[in-house]
Design an enzyme around this catalytic site. Sequence first.
Site, PDB file in Angstrom:
ATOM      1  N   SER A  52      -9.475 114.534  10.512  1.00 49.41           N
ATOM      2  CA  SER A  52      -9.697 113.365   9.648  1.00 49.41           C
ATOM      3  C   SER A  52     -11.164 113.128   9.306  1.00 49.41           C
ATOM      4  CB  SER A  52      -9.138 112.103  10.314  1.00 49.41           C
ATOM      5  OG  SER A  52      -9.824 111.870  11.548  1.00 49.41           O
ATOM      6  N   HIS A  95     -16.203 120.197  18.836  1.00 51.26           N
ATOM      7  CA  HIS A  95     -14.904 119.722  18.363  1.00 51.26           C
ATOM      8  C   HIS A  95     -14.192 120.736  17.471  1.00 51.26           C
ATOM      9  CE1 HIS A  95     -11.856 116.816  17.456  1.00 51.26           C
ATOM     10  NE2 HIS A  95     -12.144 116.770  16.170  1.00 51.26           N
ATOM     11  N   ASP A 127     -16.921 118.770  23.525  1.00 45.02           N
ATOM     12  CA  ASP A 127     -16.497 117.957  22.380  1.00 45.02           C
ATOM     13  C   ASP A 127     -17.041 116.534  22.525  1.00 45.02           C
ATOM     14  OD1 ASP A 127     -15.044 116.573  20.408  1.00 45.02           O
ATOM     15  OD2 ASP A 127     -13.249 117.788  20.716  1.00 45.02           O
ATOM     16  N   SER A 148      -7.136 117.615  16.063  1.00 45.37           N
ATOM     17  CA  SER A 148      -7.700 116.275  16.209  1.00 45.37           C
ATOM     18  C   SER A 148      -6.700 115.209  15.746  1.00 45.37           C
ATOM     19  CB  SER A 148      -9.022 116.222  15.438  1.00 45.37           C
ATOM     20  OG  SER A 148      -9.757 115.083  15.738  1.00 45.37           O
ATOM     21  N   PHE A 149      -7.027 114.468  14.695  1.00 47.95           N
ATOM     22  CA  PHE A 149      -6.073 113.539  14.058  1.00 47.95           C
ATOM     23  C   PHE A 149      -4.753 114.254  13.765  1.00 47.95           C
ATOM     24  CE2 PHE A 149      -4.772 113.222   9.540  1.00 47.95           C
ATOM     25  CZ  PHE A 149      -4.240 111.935   9.458  1.00 47.95           C
TER      26      PHE A 149
END
Length: 283
Positions: A36, A254, A226, A105-106
């Site tokens: 995101s 990340h 991260d 992630s998102f």
Amino acid sequence: MHQASPEMGVTINAAGWQTNVHDTGTGQPVMLIHGSGPGVTAWANWRLVMPSLASERRVVAPDMLGFGYSERPADQRYNKDRWIAHAIGVLDELKLEQVDLVGNSFGGGLALALALKYPHRVRRLILMGSVGVSFPLTEGLDAVWGYQPSLERMRELLDIFAYDRSLVNDELAELRYNASVRPGFQESFAAMFPAPRQRWIDMLASDEDQIRALPHETLIIHGRDDQIIPFDASLRLFDLIPNAQLHAFGKCGHWTQIEHAERFAQLVNNFLNEADKAEQAEN
């Protein structure tokens, strides 16, 4: 047809939304759900690993609702259920009954929630630097979701994203900055995760009792360093998911799929090949 940008795939109608999707390769399908960050597209997230994955399987990578070149809802309402409905719409439109699912992630939070809600649509699950459980908002994530467009700010964000900044050069900063200021991009992005931002981590999290009952074989991948999604979040997912394996990269931030693209693709292909072999043995 001449394509204006490699970020453009094909346009499909998914759950009523015009959706930009990359659809490449043949064989067992795998869907990739991006993160995101500002200016993100499926291509920006996955471009380094799509060719390797597509050499063995069919790769489907949509720009999720409100991101990239997919439609932006006029009401600017974004939540987990709407994004999941959109992802299922992509599968339905492409007539994909079941896919392996990779979430970054998102996108990992969405992938996990989708697997819990529609378990039969997912064969195997891969969560990379993933949300999906609650954790305290990090400074890094607050900076990503609170992004205000400037090239300098984007450069600073890339410093947060990557452990080794030499892998994430100013060309990428410019690409992502230019993407973030395209018409409509920042408006929809600003509408998604306004402050206070802890609530959006919690919105993307799934119920821990449900996660404990998740039947899917799951590969969890995380960069130890991260600064955006803490490594502890993946340790928690590993603790909860019964059929899980965890692979962590040291000296990695990340963006595992960018910082360690080749290793990431190999891990994913190996994990999914196991499932292919198991199915062949059954048949």
